[in-house]
Scaffold this motif. Structure first.
Motif, PDB file in Angstrom:
ATOM      1  N   LEU A 140      36.869  24.919  46.504  1.00 42.27           N
ATOM      2  CA  LEU A 140      38.317  24.802  46.611  1.00 42.27           C
ATOM      3  C   LEU A 140      39.003  25.662  45.550  1.00 42.27           C
ATOM      4  N   PRO A 141      40.254  26.047  45.780  1.00 39.10           N
ATOM      5  CA  PRO A 141      40.997  26.796  44.750  1.00 39.10           C
ATOM      6  C   PRO A 141      41.042  26.013  43.446  1.00 39.10           C
ATOM      7  N   PHE A 142      40.730  26.653  42.351  1.00 39.23           N
ATOM      8  CA  PHE A 142      40.787  25.992  41.058  1.00 39.23           C
ATOM      9  C   PHE A 142      42.237  25.915  40.588  1.00 39.23           C
ATOM     10  N   GLN A 143      42.551  24.860  39.877  1.00 34.30           N
ATOM     11  CA  GLN A 143      43.891  24.704  39.313  1.00 34.30           C
ATOM     12  C   GLN A 143      44.117  25.731  38.201  1.00 34.30           C
ATOM     13  N   ASN A 144      45.289  26.309  38.209  1.00 33.92           N
ATOM     14  CA  ASN A 144      45.680  27.228  37.146  1.00 33.92           C
ATOM     15  C   ASN A 144      46.368  26.419  36.043  1.00 33.92           C
ATOM     16  N   LEU A 145      45.671  26.223  34.925  1.00 36.35           N
ATOM     17  CA  LEU A 145      46.208  25.420  33.821  1.00 36.35           C
ATOM     18  C   LEU A 145      46.728  26.297  32.687  1.00 36.35           C
ATOM     19  N   SER A 146      46.985  27.571  32.976  1.00 35.33           N
ATOM     20  CA  SER A 146      47.413  28.503  31.935  1.00 35.33           C
ATOM     21  C   SER A 146      48.878  28.339  31.562  1.00 35.33           C
ATOM     22  N   GLY A 147      49.635  27.591  32.373  1.00 37.84           N
ATOM     23  CA  GLY A 147      51.055  27.425  32.107  1.00 37.84           C
ATOM     24  C   GLY A 147      51.879  28.614  32.531  1.00 37.84           C
ATOM     25  N   ASP A 148      51.253  29.573  33.209  1.00 34.06           N
ATOM     26  CA  ASP A 148      51.946  30.790  33.655  1.00 34.06           C
ATOM     27  C   ASP A 148      51.617  31.011  35.120  1.00 34.06           C
ATOM     28  N   PRO A 149      52.603  30.815  36.014  1.00 38.01           N
ATOM     29  CA  PRO A 149      52.340  31.009  37.447  1.00 38.01           C
ATOM     30  C   PRO A 149      51.837  32.411  37.775  1.00 38.01           C
ATOM     31  N   GLU A 150      52.158  33.376  36.929  1.00 38.45           N
ATOM     32  CA  GLU A 150      51.711  34.741  37.175  1.00 38.45           C
ATOM     33  C   GLU A 150      50.194  34.876  37.034  1.00 38.45           C
ATOM     34  N   GLN A 151      49.548  33.886  36.421  1.00 38.23           N
ATOM     35  CA  GLN A 151      48.090  33.925  36.266  1.00 38.23           C
ATOM     36  C   GLN A 151      47.355  33.300  37.458  1.00 38.23           C
ATOM     37  N   GLU A 152      48.114  32.951  38.495  1.00 38.80           N
ATOM     38  CA  GLU A 152      47.505  32.306  39.665  1.00 38.80           C
ATOM     39  C   GLU A 152      46.429  33.210  40.283  1.00 38.80           C
ATOM     40  N   SER A 180      38.640  27.955  52.531  1.00 43.90           N
ATOM     41  CA  SER A 180      38.732  27.089  51.345  1.00 43.90           C
ATOM     42  C   SER A 180      40.163  27.064  50.810  1.00 43.90           C
ATOM     43  N   PHE A 181      40.808  28.236  50.820  1.00 44.37           N
ATOM     44  CA  PHE A 181      42.152  28.343  50.251  1.00 44.37           C
ATOM     45  C   PHE A 181      43.226  27.758  51.170  1.00 44.37           C
ATOM     46  N   ALA A 182      42.850  27.359  52.379  1.00 43.64           N
ATOM     47  CA  ALA A 182      43.810  26.658  53.242  1.00 43.64           C
ATOM     48  C   ALA A 182      44.215  25.320  52.625  1.00 43.64           C
ATOM     49  N   PHE A 183      43.410  24.820  51.688  1.00 41.78           N
ATOM     50  CA  PHE A 183      43.716  23.534  51.046  1.00 41.78           C
ATOM     51  C   PHE A 183      44.461  23.710  49.734  1.00 41.78           C
ATOM     52  N   LYS A 184      44.844  24.918  49.402  1.00 44.67           N
ATOM     53  CA  LYS A 184      45.504  25.162  48.124  1.00 44.67           C
ATOM     54  C   LYS A 184      46.837  24.415  48.048  1.00 44.67           C
ATOM     55  N   GLY A 185      47.028  23.700  46.949  1.00 49.41           N
ATOM     56  CA  GLY A 185      48.273  22.971  46.749  1.00 49.41           C
ATOM     57  C   GLY A 185      48.386  21.685  47.539  1.00 49.41           C
ATOM     58  N   ARG A 186      47.316  21.291  48.231  1.00 49.91           N
ATOM     59  CA  ARG A 186      47.344  20.071  49.047  1.00 49.91           C
ATOM     60  C   ARG A 186      46.475  18.996  48.409  1.00 49.91           C
ATOM     61  N   ALA A 187      46.981  17.784  48.411  1.00 48.95           N
ATOM     62  CA  ALA A 187      46.188  16.651  47.930  1.00 48.95           C
ATOM     63  C   ALA A 187      45.419  16.077  49.112  1.00 48.95           C
ATOM     64  N   VAL A 188      44.159  16.485  49.249  1.00 49.42           N
ATOM     65  CA  VAL A 188      43.347  16.081  50.388  1.00 49.42           C
ATOM     66  C   VAL A 188      42.066  15.430  49.892  1.00 49.42           C
TER      67      VAL A 188
END
Length: 529
Positions: A140-152, A180-188
């Motif tokens: 699954l897509p890993f969470q970006n915890l960098s605090g910068d959306p540009e690092q997505e 896999s990335f179809a689940f990005k941002g979804r709580a599934v």
């Protein structure tokens, strides 16, 4: 909750339509359409509501809705003239009028344990993937915890490389990145993911990038039980990013199969480039490609050139740049046709020369050379080598399918497209597979199927020039002049300069009879010489 009507049963949880003990093969949108009609059978459902419920509000053609309604009727044994179950209400919409019983009890598995028969590649792609014959995993897509959306893009790139590392393990079935990335941002729930993708294992995690430091966490979950099998945190400098990714892949493989030989893991390790700056530009370019639009391609190409500038030996970047030129060619976006083709060939040959063991480079370069030079056998050989290197690389399967269709091998092409869809069943780029299915059916002389698949592809990406051409030619040869004329209007809107005389240079169709049939269909649809 399940719905029963006649001898049919619709199971929303398993996403299965069954007739007696047999699973009826339907596509995801056809299943969703039937489910929505049955769930709202007490009223007429408007087309606008269907667009929102099934297509997420995306604009699709009238014929796309009609073809999906017809597919629903075909799946449940209804007919357009009888309308026993699905009734068309003029100027209002559709309504399910059959008698429906609801059942909440769990259903026992169908049959006595015998494996379910796989659908033919010429039918709708399955909505519920068949279980593979080897351990299957999705990352699954890993969470970006960098605090910068540009690092997505960086977090996404890390995941893509972990997928690539796992994909080289030959006994492991790895779901392609796009599904896999179809689940990005979804709580599934992971169990739902396991059912939807047909996998036993789910890898999830997070990436934190701060200056020159990076921290990656990962956890491996058994999708059938929800049990956590392994979890670990990896920390290092950006210079160590490839080593960190390899360590994650090694740990995951070790958790799934401790008996795996160490040599197999070592063979799976490969640095795509020594330059982190080049790698960064490559990731940015790759992130642009997935939408398939003209704007995305124009933005991606200079990023790949920048990656090449920073690392002149970066084979995958050459391959991706060459493939950008292919996509510009097939959609009529080239500015200087001869110069662009010459450049595409140059890039593709360098990709092959530098990337003899790079599956991505060989796949993109092989497809480009097949298009630009007409050497379809040579292009197929390069892509087949890519499949040997990475049997889980979905683009290798569908791009190999395209070259086989152009080469007059529709049956083999259909098998390749079906396998690509199995590797990536939720791919947002499914329009590429759908377009390939249309082309293969056209070459096989099945104009009804060719038109239907072209409609699906164009519904997902309206700028597809080849889809408009296949629709026009297929409808014309099937004796549907009105639909052919509408498709020709779309073709002219996308490329007003398109003429019969351009066909040979536009698409590398090998067999003279296939090219002549394509020209005849477009001529009947109204394309000028």
């Amino acid at each position: 909750m399940q719905f029963a009507f006649g001898d049919y049963r619709l199971d929303p949880e398993r996403r299965e339509l069954t007739l007696g003990a047999q699973v009826v093969t339907v596509g995801p949108q056809v299943f969703d359409l039937l489910l929505h009609l049955i769930g709202n059978r007490d009223r007429v459902v408007s087309k606008d509501e269907l667009l929102q419920a099934v297509w997420g509000g995306r604009i699709v053609s009238e014929s796309t809705i009609t073809s999906h309604i017809n597919a629903v009727r075909k799946a449940i044994g209804d007919k357009g003239d009888e309308q026993r179950l699905v009734r068309t209400i003029a100027r209002k919409g559709f309504r399910f009028v059959g008698e429906v019983e609801q059942a909440g009890e769990a259903r026992q598995p169908i049959g006595s344990g015998a494996p379910e028969r796989a659908a033919s590649p010429s039918t709708e792609l399955r909505s519920v993937p068949l279980p593979p014959d080897k351990p299957a995993i999705t990352v699954l897509p890993f969470q970006n915890l960098s605090g910068d959306p540009e690092q997505e893009y960086f977090a996404d790139g890390v995941v893509e490389d972990i997928i690539a590392a796992l994909s080289r393990i030959r006994w492991l079935f790895v779901i392609a990145r796009n599904s896999s990335f179809a689940f990005k941002g979804r709580a599934v729930d992971v169990k739902e993911i396991g059912r939807e993708l047909g996998v036993r294992y789910v890898l999830e995690g997070s990436v934190r990038k701060s200056g020159s430091k990076v921290r990656i966490t990962g956890q491996l979950i058994d999708a059938a039980t929800g049990t956590h099998l392994w979890a670990e945190r990896f920390e290092g400098l950006l210079d160590d990013i490839f080593e960190l990714q390899d360590r994650i892949a090694e740990s995951v493989v070790g958790a799934i199969a401790p008996q795996l030989e160490r040599a197999e893991i070592e063979r799976a390790k490969r640095k795509p480039t020594e330059s982190l700056d080049a790698y960064d530009y490559y990731l940015r370019g790759t992130a642009k490609l997935h939408s398939g639009t003209r704007e995305a391609i124009e933005a991606a190409l200079p990023l790949f050139y920048k990656a090449i500038e920073l690392d002149p030996d970066f084979a995958s970047a050459y391959g991706m740049a060459a493939w950008c030129h292919v996509w510009r060619k097939v959609n009529g976006w080239m500015v200087d046709h001869p110069q662009d083709i010459t450049e595409g060939v140059r890039l593709a040959r360098l990709a092959v020369e530098l990337g003899r063991d790079d599956a991505v480079a060989l796949t993109r370069a092989g497809h480009a050379l097949g298009h630009f030079t007409g050497d379809l056998d040579g292009g197929i050989a390069l892509i087949d080598r890519a499949v040997l290197l990475n049997p889980n690389l979905a683009p290798a399967w569908f791009l190999g399918g395209f070259l086989r269709a152009f080469n007059g091998e529709p049956a083999s092409a259909l098998e390749h497209f079906a396998h690509a869809a199995r590797l990536s069943p939720l791919d947002p780029e499914m329009f590429r597979v759908q377009l390939g299915m249309s082309l293969a059916h056209f070459v096989a002389g099945d104009f009804d199927s060719a038109a239907a698949w072209a409609e699906k592809a164009a519904g997902n990406l309206p700028s597809l020039l080849v889809a408009a051409a296949l629709m026009a030619a297929s409808h014309a040869l099937a004796g549907r002049p009105d639909e052919a004329r509408q498709a020709m209007e779309r073709l002219h809107a996308l490329d007003p300069s398109m003429r019969i005389a351009k066909l040979r240079d536009w698409l590398p169709i090998h067999r003279p009879d296939d090219l002549a049939r394509f020209a005849d269909g477009l001529r009947l649809a109204g394309l000028l010489e």
